[in-house]
Design a protein around this motif. Structure first.
Motif, short mmCIF file in Angstrom:
data_model
loop_
_atom_site.label_atom_id
_atom_site.label_comp_id
_atom_site.label_asym_id
_atom_site.label_seq_id
_atom_site.Cartn_x
_atom_site.Cartn_y
_atom_site.Cartn_z
N SER A 13 42.98 37.77 39.70
CA SER A 13 43.65 36.49 39.21
C SER A 13 42.31 35.68 38.47
CB SER A 13 44.57 35.59 39.95
OG SER A 13 45.49 36.48 40.38
N ILE A 14 41.56 35.88 39.30
CA ILE A 14 40.10 34.87 38.96
C ILE A 14 39.76 35.55 37.63
CG2 ILE A 14 38.05 34.22 39.68
CD1 ILE A 14 38.98 34.30 42.45
N LEU A 15 39.60 36.76 37.86
CA LEU A 15 38.95 37.66 36.34
C LEU A 15 39.85 37.35 35.32
CD1 LEU A 15 37.10 40.06 35.40
CD2 LEU A 15 39.41 41.34 35.70
N ILE A 16 41.00 37.25 35.35
CA ILE A 16 42.04 37.18 34.38
C ILE A 16 41.80 35.81 33.68
CG2 ILE A 16 44.53 36.72 33.98
CD1 ILE A 16 44.86 39.26 36.14
N LEU A 23 65.48 57.80 43.74
CA LEU A 23 65.32 59.12 44.50
C LEU A 23 64.06 59.70 44.06
CD1 LEU A 23 68.70 60.39 46.00
CD2 LEU A 23 67.31 58.43 46.88
N GLU A 24 63.11 59.16 43.35
CA GLU A 24 61.73 59.77 43.23
C GLU A 24 60.65 58.86 43.96
OE1 GLU A 24 61.01 59.01 38.82
OE2 GLU A 24 62.59 60.44 38.47
N ILE A 25 59.49 59.50 44.29
CA ILE A 25 58.52 58.68 45.11
C ILE A 25 57.68 57.84 44.00
CG2 ILE A 25 56.35 58.92 46.57
CD1 ILE A 25 57.72 61.48 47.55
N HIS A 26 57.72 56.60 43.86
CA HIS A 26 57.13 55.63 43.25
C HIS A 26 55.69 55.13 44.14
CE1 HIS A 26 60.08 54.97 39.65
NE2 HIS A 26 59.93 56.29 40.05
N ASN A 27 54.47 55.64 43.77
CA ASN A 27 53.52 55.32 44.47
C ASN A 27 52.45 54.26 44.09
OD1 ASN A 27 52.74 57.25 42.71
ND2 ASN A 27 51.11 57.88 44.08
N GLY A 28 53.16 53.45 43.14
CA GLY A 28 52.19 52.49 42.54
C GLY A 28 52.95 51.57 41.42
N HIS A 29 52.39 50.37 41.24
CA HIS A 29 52.75 49.62 40.15
C HIS A 29 51.53 48.68 39.84
CE1 HIS A 29 53.86 46.17 42.61
NE2 HIS A 29 54.81 47.01 43.22
N ARG A 30 51.30 47.95 38.71
CA ARG A 30 50.36 46.98 38.42
C ARG A 30 51.01 45.71 39.06
NH1 ARG A 30 52.08 49.52 33.64
NH2 ARG A 30 50.66 50.70 32.70
N GLY A 31 49.71 44.80 39.08
CA GLY A 31 50.02 43.42 39.77
C GLY A 31 50.65 42.57 38.51
N LEU A 32 50.99 41.70 38.75
CA LEU A 32 51.71 40.53 37.74
C LEU A 32 51.16 39.45 37.82
CD1 LEU A 32 53.97 39.86 35.59
CD2 LEU A 32 55.47 39.62 37.57
N GLU A 33 50.73 38.69 36.66
CA GLU A 33 50.22 37.53 36.65
C GLU A 33 50.71 36.68 35.18
OE1 GLU A 33 49.50 34.93 38.69
OE2 GLU A 33 47.80 36.07 39.57
N TRP A 34 51.48 35.39 35.58
CA TRP A 34 51.68 34.76 34.20
C TRP A 34 50.64 33.74 33.78
CZ3 TRP A 34 57.84 33.70 34.32
CH2 TRP A 34 58.38 35.04 34.14
N VAL A 35 50.05 33.63 32.76
CA VAL A 35 49.02 32.49 32.38
C VAL A 35 49.57 31.85 31.29
CG1 VAL A 35 46.54 32.47 31.63
CG2 VAL A 35 47.52 34.40 33.29
N GLU A 36 49.12 30.40 31.32
CA GLU A 36 49.52 29.41 30.24
C GLU A 36 48.35 28.88 29.49
OE1 GLU A 36 53.10 27.06 29.69
OE2 GLU A 36 51.59 25.66 29.86
N ILE A 37 48.03 29.28 28.21
CA ILE A 37 47.00 28.36 27.63
C ILE A 37 47.56 27.14 26.78
CG2 ILE A 37 45.04 28.64 25.65
CD1 ILE A 37 45.19 31.65 26.23
N SER A 38 46.96 26.13 26.80
CA SER A 38 47.20 24.87 26.43
C SER A 38 46.17 24.29 25.42
CB SER A 38 47.77 23.78 27.44
OG SER A 38 48.00 22.54 26.84
#
Ligand SMILES: [Zn+2]
Length: 399
Positions: A275-278, A179-194
């Motif tokens: 995502s492009i920047l990442i 019951l707290e106001i949560h006014n944000g969160h980060r975006g999420l991206e999973w990336v693989e390097i091969s």
């Protein structure tokens, strides 16, 4: 808003009916691995809304898996539109140490899979709309309940809402925020390097190219140069961008030169990133290292289906936003206090906000730590209070 309407809705509020509804929702399984995973739950809510003379329909999003959309109000004023969003699916019931579907009550808490994540919130949202209808309160705007599928996996339910409607100016996602106001969160991206090397016998390493050693160069560059730069990027509401080296796999056995190596990264991103920047930042590292060492060959890609265009964007809602202020007022009225924070995990709110352009807050009963746990529960008082806060918010936004 008309406080008399709020009070008259509260007068017909039967807490017992809300608790029974939450128990009923818990008793309908909707976990991954079931055929038509969320269908029975969507149809139950659809029927309940229709029985209460509220417009409602199910819309199939994936094969046999529908969202349920209920709407109340005449919608004349588009600015007065609100989505209450709840995901119908739960995580699996494996490893639970209690009956997942009984919805039993002990010490003022409802127990079972989905109790806190997030059937308690769904019960509170649906009940708030029923109360307004039963109190015969007219809305110039409109409130939509969107019961969505697939939040725990690929979020196709809320993506369908953003792409096909209903549209709204404001939204609340009912994930557990205590019951707290949560006014944000980060975006999420999973990336693989091969990294592609060349297999050879360990006794003749000069015949091979060791992919683990090459990956080591990439990791060192990430640690020494990229990570410090990323941690400098700080958003005033959601904090710094993050990068976690989460999983590494390479080679076949000790006496073989490792011919391949993969690394999986969890990247938590800010609205100033993309995502492009990442991907580009990691490509730049690989290209720099390849120039110094032509044997270093690597690829980097997003670990999501190409058809998944929206991805997992961040959520940010300013404290000057109408939805924020309304929830603040509602919290002060119902709880006599108001805590503000950000959500530690990712939610469908990122899609509603970033892709849908909807001012969105995460607000719901219970604690995130109880979600997905062996003994998942939601405090009954939280569900009751959430219902009152949602009720106040609908009236304040939509009247
Ligand atoms: Zn959830």
């Amino acid at each position: 808003m008309n406080l008399d309407d709020y009070e008259s809705s509260l007068q017909i509020f039967e807490e017992d009916e809300l608790i029974k509804l939450a128990q009923k929702l818990v008793s309908i399984p909707s976990y991954h691995g079931l055929p038509n995973q969320e269908k029975e739950l969507a149809e139950f809510i659809d029927k309940l809304l229709k029985e209460n003379n509220i417009d409602s329909y199910c819309v199939e999003v994936l094969d046999g898996r529908p969202n349920v959309i209920g709407s109340y109000g005449n919608g004349i004023n588009e600015d007065k539109s609100l989505i209450l969003n709840g995901h119908l699916d739960t995580v699996s019931v494996e490893n639970m140490s209690i009956d997942p579907f009984q919805g039993y009550i002990k010490d003022g808490k409802i127990y079972g899979r989905g109790a806190v994540d997030m059937k308690g919130a769904i019960a509170a949202m649906v009940m708030a709309i029923l109360l307004i209808k039963r109190a015969n309160i007219k809305l110039d705007g409109i409130v939509h309940f969107t019961g969505v599928i697939d939040e725990e996996y690929w979020n196709y339910g809320t993506k369908h809402v953003v792409e096909n409607g209903p549209k709204a100016k404001y939204a609340i996602v009912g994930e557990p925020t205590n019951l707290e106001i949560h006014n944000g969160h980060r975006g999420l991206e999973w990336v693989e390097i091969s990294v592609k090397g060349k297999y050879a016998h360990g006794g003749t390493p000069e015949k091979g190219i060791n992919a683990i050693a090459k990956m080591n160069k990439i990791i060192t560059e990430i640690q020494n140069n990229l990570l410090p730069e990323i941690s400098q990027r700080v958003h005033p509401i959601i904090g710094p961008a993050l990068l976690n080296l989460g999983l590494i796999k390479g080679g076949t056995q000790p006496s073989t030169v490792a011919g391949d190596c993969t690394l999986q990264i969890d990247r938590r991103w800010l609205p100033s990133e993309s995502s492009i920047l990442i991907i580009d930042e990691l490509k730049e590292i690989i290209s720099k290292l390849s120039k110094e060492d032509p044997d270093l060959k690597a690829e980097v890609y997003l670990m999501r289906d190409e058809s998944n265009k929206i991805g997992f964007p961040p959520l940010v809602c300013n404290q000057s936003s109408t939805i924020f202020k309304t929830l603040e007022d509602a919290n002060m009225r119902v709880l006599k206090k108001c805590e503000v924070s950000t959500f530690p995990a990712w939610t469908d709110g990122g899609i509603l906000n970033h892709a849908g352009g909807i001012e969105t807050i995460v607000y719901g009963p219970g604690q995130l730590s109880s979600a997905h746990s062996e003994e998942e529960f939601c405090p009954i008082d939280d569900i009751i209070n959430a219902c009152k806060v949602y009720l106040y918010t609908i009236l304040d936004i939509c009247q």
